[in-house]
Design an enzyme around this catalytic site. Structure first.
Site, PDB file in Angstrom:
ATOM      1  NE  ARG A 282      -4.161  -2.066   1.859  1.00 35.55           N
ATOM      2  CZ  ARG A 282      -5.257  -1.928   2.625  1.00 35.55           C
ATOM      3  NH1 ARG A 282      -5.421  -1.309   3.657  1.00 35.55           N
ATOM      4  NH2 ARG A 282      -6.014  -3.004   2.372  1.00 35.55           N
TER       5      ARG A 282
ATOM      6  CG  ASP B  57     -13.867   6.224   6.781  1.00 33.18           C
ATOM      7  OD1 ASP B  57     -14.526   5.122   6.828  1.00 33.18           O
ATOM      8  OD2 ASP B  57     -12.660   6.267   6.409  1.00 33.18           O
TER       9      ASP B  57
END
Length: 273
Positions: free
Chosen positions: A37, A143
């Site tokens: 990632r 979020d």
């Protein structure tokens, strides 16, 4: 041989930074995931190692840090995921709320860790027809990842993402593109959901109370101390007899006496003993 060097010290520094910032625990088994990632961010910045990337994070936190967190956080979700929660919301919770709020006509539901918005929109669709138009009914969707929040606000999903929706939901709440590959939430649905960025470990600006809180498949990333603190905070923000839904692989310890376990990862706030 991997493209970029990641030493044990690099991984330890990344793990510590993530834990201190958002409470997510990255054990050794997550090393390959972290590499894959963050390698994109190393490459995007024209760097040659993770040591250089960590130096960049320290030197230019305002520029790179949000990309760093967005890359680490996981955003797997779908419409009406764990459907028993929405069945309970429809069959049990909504009738109770109609009676409880018949005077103030105010309903508040929070989707904590909303990802790209499928959960929040599923909540909004579930409650849409339950209350008359003069009721004040809102869904807060929060979020940590600013990228997924933007996608949620846009409300545009590809055909693979809407497989959890039946034809009735799609026709009523979404507009389909001419080639049938994309679906956009209609304004009447999007207007019910309010997206905001929130780090669960930082001070929460909202005062509540919330009638229902969804925090599903978020707690799995936290250690017990952080989970316990979040459960206490949710308890404070929930209205009396309010409901908390967590993910299918998550549990709440019996020491949290302010919650009654209803089964199927559903809990109700009760007066603490």
């Amino acid at each position: 041989m991997k493209e970029f060097l990641m030493t044990d010290e690099d991984f330890s520094s990344i793990s510590q930074r993530v834990y201190e910032t958002c409470g997510i625990v990255l054990g050794p088994h997550k090393r390959d995931m972290v590499y894959s990632r963050l390698a994109r961010r190393v490459r995007a910045n024209g760097l040659t190692s993770f040591a250089e990337y960590l130096a960049l994070l320290n030197e230019e936190p305002n520029t790179e840090f949000s990309h760093f967190i967005n890359a680490i956080t996981t955003n797997l979700t779908s419409f009406f995921r764990e459907s028993h929660h929405f069945d309970f919301l429809h069959q049990q919770v909504i009738p109770e709320l109609k009676i409880k709020h018949r005077t103030d006509k105010r309903i508040r539901i929070w989707s904590a860790g909303c990802s790209t918005g499928e959960e929040a929109y599923s909540i909004a669709m579930t409650i849409a027809n339950a209350f008359p138009t003069d009721w004040d009914v809102k869904v807060l969707a929060t979020d940590l990842d600013s990228n997924v929040l933007h996608k949620g606000q846009e409300g545009v999903y590809n055909s693979a993402s809407v497989t959890g929706l039946d034809s009735e939901h799609l026709k009523k709440w979404f507009m389909c593109s001419s080639d049938g590959t994309q679906y956009k939430a209609k304004d009447v649905l999007r207007s019910r959901v309010f997206f905001k960025r929130l780090n669960l470990l930082e001070p929460w600006p909202m005062k509540g109370p919330f009638d229902v809180i969804f925090c599903r498949n978020v707690l799995i990333y936290f250690d017990k101390e952080t989970k316990d603190r979040l459960f206490d905070n949710y308890h404070q923000l929930l209205a009396e007899q309010g409901y908390l839904f967590i993910g299918h692989s998550e549990t709440m310890g019996k020491e949290h006496l302010g919650f009654k376990n209803l089964g199927k990862t559903m809990y109700q706030k009760v007066a603490q003993i």
